[in-house]
Write a protein that holds these residues in place. Structure first.
Motif, mmCIF file in Angstrom:
data_model
loop_
_atom_site.group_PDB
_atom_site.id
_atom_site.type_symbol
_atom_site.label_atom_id
_atom_site.label_comp_id
_atom_site.label_asym_id
_atom_site.label_seq_id
_atom_site.Cartn_x
_atom_site.Cartn_y
_atom_site.Cartn_z
ATOM 1 N N ASN A 41 5.988 13.974 -10.069
ATOM 2 C CA ASN A 41 5.690 12.588 -10.509
ATOM 3 C C ASN A 41 4.306 12.125 -10.066
ATOM 4 O O ASN A 41 4.094 10.958 -9.721
ATOM 5 N N TYR A 42 3.375 13.053 -10.073
ATOM 6 C CA TYR A 42 2.017 12.749 -9.615
ATOM 7 C C TYR A 42 1.401 11.601 -10.400
ATOM 8 O O TYR A 42 0.823 10.670 -9.813
ATOM 9 N N PHE A 43 1.546 11.611 -11.708
ATOM 10 C CA PHE A 43 0.880 10.613 -12.539
ATOM 11 C C PHE A 43 1.530 9.230 -12.388
ATOM 12 O O PHE A 43 0.851 8.214 -12.532
ATOM 13 N N GLU A 44 2.833 9.181 -12.090
ATOM 14 C CA GLU A 44 3.483 7.903 -11.834
ATOM 15 C C GLU A 44 2.988 7.322 -10.506
ATOM 16 O O GLU A 44 2.708 6.127 -10.401
ATOM 17 N N PHE A 45 2.875 8.201 -9.504
ATOM 18 C CA PHE A 45 2.306 7.742 -8.229
ATOM 19 C C PHE A 45 0.877 7.256 -8.431
ATOM 20 O O PHE A 45 0.455 6.254 -7.848
ATOM 21 N N LYS A 46 0.134 7.971 -9.266
ATOM 22 C CA LYS A 46 -1.258 7.586 -9.522
ATOM 23 C C LYS A 46 -1.315 6.236 -10.214
ATOM 24 O O LYS A 46 -2.152 5.387 -9.870
ATOM 25 N N ARG A 47 -0.420 6.018 -11.197
ATOM 26 C CA ARG A 47 -0.399 4.734 -11.908
ATOM 27 C C ARG A 47 -0.111 3.588 -10.943
ATOM 28 O O ARG A 47 -0.813 2.568 -10.938
ATOM 29 N N LYS A 48 0.900 3.762 -10.110
ATOM 30 C CA LYS A 48 1.237 2.717 -9.150
ATOM 31 C C LYS A 48 0.116 2.525 -8.137
ATOM 32 O O LYS A 48 -0.188 1.398 -7.729
ATOM 33 N N LYS A 49 -0.490 3.639 -7.743
ATOM 34 C CA LYS A 49 -1.608 3.566 -6.800
ATOM 35 C C LYS A 49 -2.769 2.792 -7.382
ATOM 36 O O LYS A 49 -3.388 1.939 -6.721
ATOM 37 N N GLU A 50 -3.077 3.032 -8.652
ATOM 38 C CA GLU A 50 -4.192 2.337 -9.296
ATOM 39 C C GLU A 50 -3.908 0.851 -9.444
ATOM 40 O O GLU A 50 -4.818 0.026 -9.352
ATOM 41 N N ILE A 51 -2.625 0.498 -9.685
ATOM 42 C CA ILE A 51 -2.262 -0.924 -9.750
ATOM 43 C C ILE A 51 -2.493 -1.576 -8.394
ATOM 44 O O ILE A 51 -3.086 -2.658 -8.292
ATOM 45 N N GLU A 52 -2.019 -0.896 -7.340
ATOM 46 C CA GLU A 52 -2.239 -1.449 -5.994
ATOM 47 C C GLU A 52 -3.719 -1.553 -5.671
ATOM 48 O O GLU A 52 -4.181 -2.557 -5.105
ATOM 49 N N SER A 92 0.818 -1.212 0.000
ATOM 50 C CA SER A 92 0.000 0.000 0.000
ATOM 51 C C SER A 92 0.850 1.260 0.000
ATOM 52 O O SER A 92 0.330 2.355 0.214
ATOM 53 N N ASP A 93 2.169 1.120 -0.219
ATOM 54 C CA ASP A 93 3.048 2.286 -0.174
ATOM 55 C C ASP A 93 2.655 3.330 -1.206
ATOM 56 O O ASP A 93 2.603 4.528 -0.908
ATOM 57 N N SER A 94 2.375 2.892 -2.422
ATOM 58 C CA SER A 94 2.019 3.848 -3.480
ATOM 59 C C SER A 94 0.706 4.537 -3.168
ATOM 60 O O SER A 94 0.534 5.732 -3.457
ATOM 61 N N ILE A 95 -0.229 3.819 -2.579
ATOM 62 C CA ILE A 95 -1.513 4.434 -2.194
ATOM 63 C C ILE A 95 -1.269 5.490 -1.123
ATOM 64 O O ILE A 95 -1.806 6.608 -1.203
#
Length: 780
Positions: free
Chosen positions: A435-446, A143-146
């Motif tokens: 890097n908001y969109f990269e965090f968002k991408r990883k968050k959505e994967i999680e 849940s780190d990316s979230i």
């Protein structure tokens, strides 16, 4: 129903079994007999595959088979899912799957266990709990990316909105986290919103924070007279005046020329008689001559030069102090001030280049007057690029003024547009830099995997609720289970109780059993199987079910074997099923198969009334009674190969396995122990089984191994060394190894007959029972 098994390949001991055409088809009832390790359980597994409608290709990747149904349908490994009948199979796999033990319960001081569906459900519950625990841990650990992404909404957006409001818009606008979040779209939009051109960004920022306190600027024309001057100069230098009165000093010196001409005019206008310079008397004739001199063509041409030079000087002065320069940058909108300032700084160079051309023209005029007054000249080539540059500069300034006027006129709409663009730029640049969109991408994967895990967790929790309810329902039916156990074991003191956590525990009388015998395990598992079938009977589905029972008497003695036979004979054949004929005995199954390695059990089944009862077949010729039960024999024909054949007539006619075994041994010895004898591979097991029964008949009180009983019967067992060696083989697989012992079967068989010669009456009776003469063994 199942008509026959056409072939089986690559399935345990059935390496390449094929129906030989002589084998009878399966009947309504079918008894299958075979010694241990011959392939009975393997055959039952084929029926289990039909029950599950799925073959085990993991264990048997090359499995092939063909089952022919009575309507001609062929079921193979490829279409087993379409098997049309319900099947229930009892075998060692069923016992393993439906009888599961836990460790000793310290509180109960006994071993708890699960039966039937409990044995399936509790591991499923535990597996679900384990999955739920692991899934929750995975959610926590992944849940780190979230968490990092949520920091944007939790604090970062608030801080950035404050910076945008105060630092970039000088607190002129209201801008908070909510405003910022509304401007977030896709990464592609963010990249497109970023203003990379520095000049455009500066203007938009200025427009965003400017105040509407400027006046419109009056835009004028700023004409350039260079072309007109050039045309006049071309005409001027091209003239050739006629020479009249000459004044050499004045002709050669323009300064003197101008000085004298001015002086003559002054003296005449002031009516001076004396020269104002030298005080001498002016001679009238001199004044007349000078006036004549100044009124000729050359003089007029000189006057033209003065006018032309004055025009050039006027042009120089006009552009040196051009009105544009009177404007201050502060007269313009903030977004244009920098650009206007750049233009004003650039003007010095623009003016210098333009003035250089004008000064060149002045020199051309002066040179004409001084050196070539009476000679026609051509204008030399002049670089007109400074004029083009000046024209562009004037156009650029006017464009700035026009833009300023438009801003003043449309100030509010322009500022709103600029602010929108500037906000999007600032927000988008922040999102990209952080890097908001990269965090968002990883968050959505999680989150995707969290949804999958949570869906599975919900499903597993729901399954466990259902399973827990089923456990309580299953344990509530312990009465039925106890009823069958008591029937099998023929004991009233054996019963199953239920623990508080829905486990089963066996009690013998009032004492909790600390262990279970193999016979009790078999009885419990088979009891559950019968409870299952009883449930099908109550639902009216047993009549549509094929039942296969493999060795339900494992580890049970003769009394229990008879009891199980009796139960099978009564359970599967009932009255009161046919409403039109309640007294009629009905087969409560679609088809029945029973397999065993125990000849006594096979004999009981073969002779049971309901099993051997014939069925009536109606044909055009009339009604006939035909057998409804067929018997089959599974025989090992090689170390790793078995076949299914009709029950041998000798075995079918004997009431005793013991007599049948003797007939096999006798016939094998009579054939000179030939390896071509069809029973060659069976002989080691047949000899051992025969000796086991024989010695137990003779010495029922001796509980030792075969050799100890033989020793008690004949004394020194060393006289039968080979037989002694064979007697210690406790499994069929050992006796069928390709070693020297299998090759010495003639010696082993001879030992058997030598042993029997010590009991001639018994030996002669055995030979009589199979209609054979007595062999006499001649020992060396």
């Amino acid at each position: 129903m199942i008509k026959r098994i056409q072939f089986i390949k690559n399935f345990g001991v059935y390496k390449n079994y094929r129906h030989d055409g002589a084998l009878r088809d399966f009947n309504n009832k079918n008894n299958i007999y075979g010694w241990n390790y011959s392939g009975k359980t393997t055959l039952s597994r084929l029926f289990s595959y039909c029950e599950k409608k799925e073959a085990n290709f993991v264990e048997f990747p090359n499995l092939e088979f063909e089952i022919v149904l009575h309507d001609g349908t062929k079921i193979t490994q490829t279409n087993i899912a379409s098997f049309p009948f319900n099947i229930r199979v009892f075998n060692s796999d069923f016992i393993r799957d439906n009888l599961r033990f836990d460790s000793e319960d310290k509180k109960m001081k006994g071993i708890t266990f699960d039966v039937g569906e409990n044995a399936h459900l509790r591991p499923l519950i535990e597996a679900n709990r384990s999955y739920i625990s692991k899934a929750k841990l995975k959610i926590t650990n992944n849940s780190d990316s979230i968490r990092q992404f949520n920091e944007f909404s939790a604090s970062k957006f608030t801080n950035q909105a404050r910076i945008i409001k105060n630092d970039h818009f000088n607190s002129l606008i209201e801008f908070n986290k909510g405003h910022l979040e509304k401007l977030i779209s896709t990464k592609e939009d963010a990249i497109n919103n970023i203003i990379s051109e520095e000049e455009r960004l500066t203007k938009i920022k200025a427009d965003s924070i400017s105040k509407n306190d400027k006046d419109k600027i009056d835009i004028k024309e700023y004409p350039i007279n260079l072309n007109n001057l050039v045309q006049k100069i071309i005409v001027f230098i091209g003239k050739e005046p006629k020479i009249a009165v000459q004044e050499e000093n004045l002709d050669n010196d323009s300064d003197l020329y101008n000085w004298v001409r001015t002086g003559v005019s002054l003296h005449e206008s002031k009516a001076l008689d004396n020269c104002a310079f030298c005080k001498e008397k002016l001679k009238p004739e001199r004044v007349v001559n000078l006036n004549a001199y100044f009124s000729n063509e050359a003089s007029i041409l000189k006057d033209e030069s003065v006018v032309l030079i004055a025009s050039i000087n006027g042009e120089l002065e006009y552009f040196e102090k051009i009105e544009i320069l009177s404007k201050s940058k502060n007269d313009l909108n903030e977004s244009l001030q920098s650009k206007f300032q750049d233009l004003t700084q650039e003007y010095n160079t623009v003016y210098d280049n333009y003035s250089f051309i004008l000064k060149q023209l002045k020199l051309i005029i002066e040179n004409k007057v001084a050196n070539s007054l009476f000679i026609s000249q051509n204008l030399p080539e002049i670089d007109m690029e400074p004029v083009t540059i000046l024209l562009k500069w004037i156009a650029d300034v006017k464009a700035v003024f026009e833009e300023h006027n438009q801003i003043v006129e449309n100030f509010q709409s322009n500022q709103n547009s600029a602010r929108d663009s500037y906000k999007k730029h600032l927000v988008s640049k922040y999102l990209i830099d952080e890097n908001y969109f990269e965090f968002k991408r990883k968050k959505e994967i999680e989150e995707k995997y969290h949804r999958i895990f949570n869906t599975q967790i919900d499903a597993k929790e729901e399954e466990n609720r259902v399973y827990s309810d089923q456990l309580q329902s299953i344990t509530a039916g312990k009465g039925e289970l106890n009823r069958f156990i008591k029937l099998f074991l023929k004991r009233e003191d054996i019963q199953i109780e239920v623990t508080p956590d829905n486990h089963f525990i066996l009690k013998r009388g009032n004492v909790i059993a600390k262990n279970l015998s193999e016979g009790e395990k078999t009885a419990i598992a088979f009891s559950h199987f019968m409870v299952m079938l009883d449930s099908l009977q109550k639902e009216g589905k047993l009549l549509e079910t094929i039942v296969f029972i493999d060795d339900p008497i494992s580890s049970l003695d003769s009394n229990h074997i008879a009891q199980i036979t009796s139960l099978i004979n009564s359970f599967f054949f009932r009255k009161g099923i046919d409403p039109d004929n309640p007294s009629k005995v009905i087969d409560c199954f679609l088809q029945l198969f029973v397999s065993t390695h125990n000849f006594e059990f096979y004999s009981f089944l073969r002779d049971a009334n309901n099993i051997k009862r014939k069925k009536k077949i109606v044909t055009p010729q009339g009604a006939n009674e035909v057998p409804s039960c067929n018997s089959f024999f599974i025989k090992k024909v090689a170390v790793d190969s078995s076949i299914i054949e009709n029950m041998p007539s000798a075995l079918a006619s004997y009431k005793s396995e013991y007599i049948y075994l003797f007939s096999l041994i006798y016939d094998f010895y009579a054939s000179n122990c030939s390896e071509q004898n069809p029973n060659f591979i069976l002989m080691p097991n047949a000899v051992r089984r025969f000796l086991e029964i024989y010695t137990l008949i003779k010495l029922p009180g001796n509980k030792g191994e075969i050799d100890s009983r033989i020793s008690e019967l004949i004394g020194d067992v060393n006289e039968l060394k080979i037989l002694h060696h064979f007697s210690h083989f406790t499994s069929f697989e050992k006796t069928t190894r390709h070693d020297e012992l299998i090759l010495r079967l003639p010696d082993v068989i001879a030992d058997v007959f030598t042993l029997l010669e010590n009991d001639m009456k018994h030996y002669e009776s055995l030979c009589s029972a199979i209609n054979k003469t007595v062999f006499v063994i001649e020992n060396d």
